[in-house]
Structures are given as structure tokens and as C-alpha cells.
Design a protein around this motif. Sequence first.
Motif, PDB file in Angstrom:
ATOM      1  N   SER A 297      97.284 -37.305 -31.155  1.00  0.00           N
ATOM      2  CA  SER A 297      96.862 -35.910 -31.307  1.00  0.00           C
ATOM      3  C   SER A 297      95.430 -35.869 -31.828  1.00  0.00           C
ATOM      4  O   SER A 297      95.116 -36.487 -32.857  1.00  0.00           O
ATOM      5  CB  SER A 297      97.790 -35.165 -32.276  1.00  0.00           C
ATOM      6  OG  SER A 297      99.122 -35.168 -31.797  1.00  0.00           O
ATOM      7  N   PHE A 298      94.576 -35.124 -31.102  1.00  0.00           N
ATOM      8  CA  PHE A 298      93.170 -35.029 -31.491  1.00  0.00           C
ATOM      9  C   PHE A 298      92.744 -33.566 -31.537  1.00  0.00           C
ATOM     10  O   PHE A 298      93.380 -32.698 -30.924  1.00  0.00           O
ATOM     11  CB  PHE A 298      92.291 -35.788 -30.487  1.00  0.00           C
ATOM     12  CG  PHE A 298      92.515 -37.275 -30.486  1.00  0.00           C
ATOM     13  CD1 PHE A 298      91.774 -38.108 -31.311  1.00  0.00           C
ATOM     14  CD2 PHE A 298      93.477 -37.851 -29.655  1.00  0.00           C
ATOM     15  CE1 PHE A 298      91.975 -39.477 -31.309  1.00  0.00           C
ATOM     16  CE2 PHE A 298      93.678 -39.212 -29.643  1.00  0.00           C
ATOM     17  CZ  PHE A 298      92.936 -40.038 -30.475  1.00  0.00           C
ATOM     18  N   LYS A 299      91.663 -33.335 -32.265  1.00  0.00           N
ATOM     19  CA  LYS A 299      91.041 -32.027 -32.340  1.00  0.00           C
ATOM     20  C   LYS A 299      89.698 -32.069 -31.618  1.00  0.00           C
ATOM     21  O   LYS A 299      89.067 -33.133 -31.507  1.00  0.00           O
ATOM     22  CB  LYS A 299      90.814 -31.618 -33.798  1.00  0.00           C
ATOM     23  CG  LYS A 299      92.083 -31.491 -34.627  1.00  0.00           C
ATOM     24  CD  LYS A 299      92.918 -30.289 -34.184  1.00  0.00           C
ATOM     25  CE  LYS A 299      94.117 -30.106 -35.090  1.00  0.00           C
ATOM     26  NZ  LYS A 299      94.974 -28.974 -34.634  1.00  0.00           N
ATOM     27  N   ALA A 300      89.286 -30.943 -31.098  1.00  0.00           N
ATOM     28  CA  ALA A 300      87.987 -30.873 -30.423  1.00  0.00           C
ATOM     29  C   ALA A 300      86.888 -31.358 -31.371  1.00  0.00           C
ATOM     30  O   ALA A 300      86.806 -30.918 -32.521  1.00  0.00           O
ATOM     31  CB  ALA A 300      87.713 -29.445 -29.967  1.00  0.00           C
ATOM     32  N   GLY A 301      86.059 -32.288 -30.914  1.00  0.00           N
ATOM     33  CA  GLY A 301      84.997 -32.860 -31.734  1.00  0.00           C
ATOM     34  C   GLY A 301      85.335 -34.229 -32.276  1.00  0.00           C
ATOM     35  O   GLY A 301      84.443 -34.956 -32.741  1.00  0.00           O
ATOM     36  N   ASP A 302      86.604 -34.637 -32.251  1.00  0.00           N
ATOM     37  CA  ASP A 302      86.989 -35.971 -32.719  1.00  0.00           C
ATOM     38  C   ASP A 302      86.401 -37.035 -31.800  1.00  0.00           C
ATOM     39  O   ASP A 302      86.253 -36.827 -30.584  1.00  0.00           O
ATOM     40  CB  ASP A 302      88.516 -36.125 -32.728  1.00  0.00           C
ATOM     41  CG  ASP A 302      89.177 -35.390 -33.886  1.00  0.00           C
ATOM     42  OD1 ASP A 302      88.459 -35.023 -34.831  1.00  0.00           O
ATOM     43  OD2 ASP A 302      90.411 -35.203 -33.829  1.00  0.00           O
ATOM     44  N   HIS A 303      86.092 -38.192 -32.395  1.00  0.00           N
ATOM     45  CA  HIS A 303      85.763 -39.355 -31.582  1.00  0.00           C
ATOM     46  C   HIS A 303      87.080 -39.951 -31.073  1.00  0.00           C
ATOM     47  O   HIS A 303      88.089 -39.957 -31.792  1.00  0.00           O
ATOM     48  CB  HIS A 303      84.989 -40.388 -32.404  1.00  0.00           C
ATOM     49  CG  HIS A 303      83.651 -39.876 -32.849  1.00  0.00           C
ATOM     50  ND1 HIS A 303      82.635 -39.591 -31.960  1.00  0.00           N
ATOM     51  CD2 HIS A 303      83.152 -39.587 -34.093  1.00  0.00           C
ATOM     52  CE1 HIS A 303      81.577 -39.161 -32.619  1.00  0.00           C
ATOM     53  NE2 HIS A 303      81.865 -39.132 -33.930  1.00  0.00           N
TER      54      HIS A 303
END
Length: 641
Positions: free
Chosen positions: A390-396
Motif C-alpha cells: 500500500s502506497f500513497k501518492a508521492g511515495d518512492h
Amino acid sequence: MRSGKSILSLTLALGLALGAGFWGQAAQAGLLDDVGSAMGGAASRVKKDLKEAGQEIGLVDKDALPGGVASRLKKINQELDKAEKALAQGAGGPQDRAKRAEQNVKRANTYRLEIDKSYKGKYSPDNPQIKAADRRLAKVEEKVQAASSGEASAAAPAASAAGGQTTQASAKLPGGAKNRLGKVDKELAQVERVLGKSASADWRAKQADMHLKSAQDYLDEIAKSYPEAMGHPEVQAAQASLARARDKVAALQGKVAAADSHKQKAAASAKDAEALSQEWIDKLKPFVSPNSGKELATYASDDENLWRGWEAIHAELAPLWDEYQKTDFSGGKSPELQAVEKHLKRYLDNYDSNHASYANKKAEDAAKLGRFVFSKEPPDPANPSGLTQSFKAGDHIYALALATKPWSEIYRSQNNAPVRIDVLIDGKKIHAQFVELKKPAYLARKYLVFEIAPEKITAYSDPDIVYGKSTATLRQGPMEMLDHLSKLAPGKHSLDFKVAYYGDTYVQGGFTIEGDDFKVYQAMAQKAAGAAAKSVTLPPARMTNKALEAKMRELTANAGWPEVYRLNIIDKDWWLDRMSGGNSPVKSRHMAAAVMAKDGDGYFYKVCTFHQPKLITGAWGELELTRTGDRVPVAEENKDK
């Protein structure tokens, strides 16, 4: 209709004739002639209709007896007159006169028997004349018997006083009673004959019962007309025989009733069985019907989507099929249900076989299936940590493909492996990502780091790991992945990755990413483009032809290019262009070359296409520059690579 009219006409003629008193012989003959003329060959039916018509209008007595019956009744009365006269007068004593009278009574009984034999059913037994004759016959018989026994009674008065009057057992049966007993015997004989036949039980029971009723009717007539004879041994013996015959018939009727009951139960059972069959046809037929959406028609396949649907259908069918096999069909199954069952058994056998193959293949795939893992930091292939899906917008975002065997084994090569990574974004394919491994040491690995949105881009820095191009300027790997991420709409999205080769999947995995603004990845995409540009070199030459290269340089100069720095022909040979494909005539040929030059922005190259038309003589015409591709920047340090 025509018969009715004829009857009416004849009835009117009969009425007129009777009204006129015209009943002479000639008139009768004329009437019969009219009947014969009117009805032709149907004279007997017309006579019957005529009689009924006469009865309806009151001209003919409904209780009229057949002529033969009336004639014999007359003779009976004549004989009874003679019998009474003989008893009253004549030579000899009372017993002598009784013997003579007995002969007259016998003849009267003979006439009575003839009536029963020849005219049964043609007259009513309740006809006053018949009943009167029977009563008179019975009385005269009593008188004759009394006269015959009078002398014996007078000779033994003491015996009569001591022992009582003469019993019915010693009395002689009246002729009418004896006559009817004979008929009883005949009917009972018929009962035995019918019971012994090889016909159906139902027919034998009905026929025997009919004869029983006739025998009972004759006994009833004796009881009615000769009540004093009911205690006579012969009458009692007949009653006993009738009772025994009745028991036999009753036993047979019981068997018939039991058989009928069994048939009724069988019919009811068959009806219930048909209803039960239809119930199960309705339940099972959809699983063998092509247009039902539930047909369990499987075939050999490794397609997970197909099997997901088939497994759902089978899960719905399985409990039904189990219940069906436990259902009591003792009443039988309808032909349609048997056909559905046979069809479904074949489908289930196919399902079991195909599913076993699929499951085995799936197990084999699972055994060799590696996985993609994801993290926000550069992963350690030996010990990946900080993993997430699970990632958020802007994560590498970094991906690590972990295979179960070396790439050299998967691609069957020790020197080169074009690893293909298929990517789905929200279920939709984007261009496959190719990562070519050119170093044997890299092919010996079981892993591959695939940068998606890295903090620092290293993907394009190793000349032995070459990323493919989706366009002339769009390099696969982080450059293309960031381009797609930057264009995502606000919300939650899924990305799925797979490494497959010749139909087998070796590595698989995915993650989700959500956010309100994905434009943050635009800046990263620009950095990736710059990193990709630093790795760009002129595509290698695949053909060397100095004269042709010189002509190509000349054409680019004529087209306004700055001085050409390098030129590599990137096709192995000419491509033929035909008029309409196939084996149609050749109209030209072409070849591509990567041409490098330098302008105010630095070094770059473009892929140019050159054509030669085919002349009518069969020779090739002048070389022409027909197409110039997109500009691809090249770092100065790579200009000679």
C-alpha cells in the motif's frame, strides 16, 4: 331422421286403419306391404319401432305377451283344467285320479319351461297373466300331492298322532320349484365352468357373479312362489351349493380387488414418480443447457478466469447432485431425466479430469512461481525489508522480482535474457517493460530490482542492463512508470506485475496506491528522462556499406541537417515494399539508419528511412530520404559509444 318419419307415417296409417275398424286379413296384408315398401330390408327394426310407436300413442298394450307365450299359457290353463277335472271325477280312487291329474300337471310344467327357455327376456316376469298361471300351477300341484298322499296318511293315523304331521322333507317338490332348482344347478355349473377358464381374473369374477345372481334369482322365485318348499332338502342343498360358489367367487373378487388396488397404487406411484422426475429435471437441466448460463461444459485449460466460473457452477451443483443421488426413485425415472443424468455424469467426469489437470498445473506453477515485493526504500535482494503493498501518492516505490530459479534457466541462455514484465494499471495493460540482462553474472541471479518511482535513479547507468523503448524517446522502466503515475486521477489505483515466458508465469505480485494529487510524480519523471538520456547511445550498426552510407549522408545534408557525426545502418538488409502485399509486384525497397549530429542543444540522433523505387526496367532507382524519426538526445560522453 328418415326412419323416424317412416315410423310416424306407419303409425298414422295404423291409427286410421284401427279407427275405421279395418282389421281384416286383407287390411293387415296391405299394411305389411306398406311397411316392407317403406323399410325394405330393415323390416324387423321397423316392426319393433312400430310396436314402440303404438305403445307410445296407446294403441298397443305395453304388457302384451309374445304370441308363443300367450299360446303356451293357454295350453297350461287347459292342462290345469283337465287336472282339476281328473281329481274331481273319473274311475278309481283318489290316488288313481291323482296319478291321471299328475300327467296333466307335468304337461303344464313342460309348457312353462318352454316359456322360460324360448322367451326369456322377451316378456316381463311380473306380467299378470304369467303370475296368475304360476299361482294356479302351484295350487293344482298341491292338490295333486295332497290327493296322492291322502291314502298313506289315512292308513297310519296313529303314527301321525304320535310323530306329528308329515315333514316338508318328505314332501314332494312342486314342479315349478323343481324346474327352478334345475336352473339353479345349471347356473352354478356355469359358475364352476367360468372359474376354471384361463381368462383374466376380472372377466371370470364378473361372469361368475352374473351366474350367481341368476341362481339367486331362481331361488328367490321359489321362495316367493313356493315358500313351503324352502325347507325341502333339495332346496337347502341348492342354497348350500350357492353359498359355496359365492365363497369361491368372493375369493376371486378379493384377488381382483387387490390387483386393482395394486394397479391404482402403481398408477399413483407412477404419477408421483413422473412429478418427482420433472422436479429434478428442472433442477439439473440448467447444468447441461448451453444457454442457461450454468452449463458445466469444461475443457482442458489453464485459464484462471474460466476455472473461477466453472468452480462456482460446480459448487452450486455439488449439493444438488448429492441430494439427487440420495433421492428415492423406486417409482422409476422418466426418460428425459435419465438423459439429463447421463449427460450430467459425463460433464462431471470431464470436470473432475480437467480440474485435476488444472490443479496439478496450478500446483506446479505455484512451486515455480516467484513473487514481486515492494518497498519505499531500495531493497536488499538478500534480505528485503520494509515491504508493503500500500502506497500513497508521492511515495518512492521500488519493486524486487524474486524468481525461484536463475534467469539463465528460465530463458535458457547464459549470455542474454530479455526479461519481460507485464504491467496492469487498474486492470488495463500498458506497454510491456523489457529489461535485457547482458552479463552472465546477472543471468545467474534469481532476482531483479525494478525501479518504479525511485528517489535516485540507477536503472539506466549499467550498460549490461538495458531497458527497452516504448517510443523513440520513452524509455521503459522508471521513466515510463513515472509518466503513468503522474497521469493518474485522484483516488485509489491498483498496479499488477508479472514475468511470464512462453505461457508460464515465473514472478507475480502487485500493490495499491491512493491519493488526491499524482502530479508530484511529474518532477520525478523529468529526472528519469534525464537519467535515461545519459544512457542513450547510437543504435549499433547491423550492416556495413560505405558507398550506401555516403549516399545517405549526402541526402541528410541536402535535407538541411547539420554535419553528420555518425551514421549506422540498423537493418540487416533491404525491406521490399509491394503494391498490395502478398506476392503482388514490388514497387520499392527501404532501409533504416540511425544518424547522429550536433546542433545548439547538443548531440542527438534520429532514425531515418531511405527508399529506392523499382524501375520499369527492373533496376532500382535513385535513393531517397523518405522519413525522419524523433530526436533522441545523446550525452556528449556517449557520442562515440
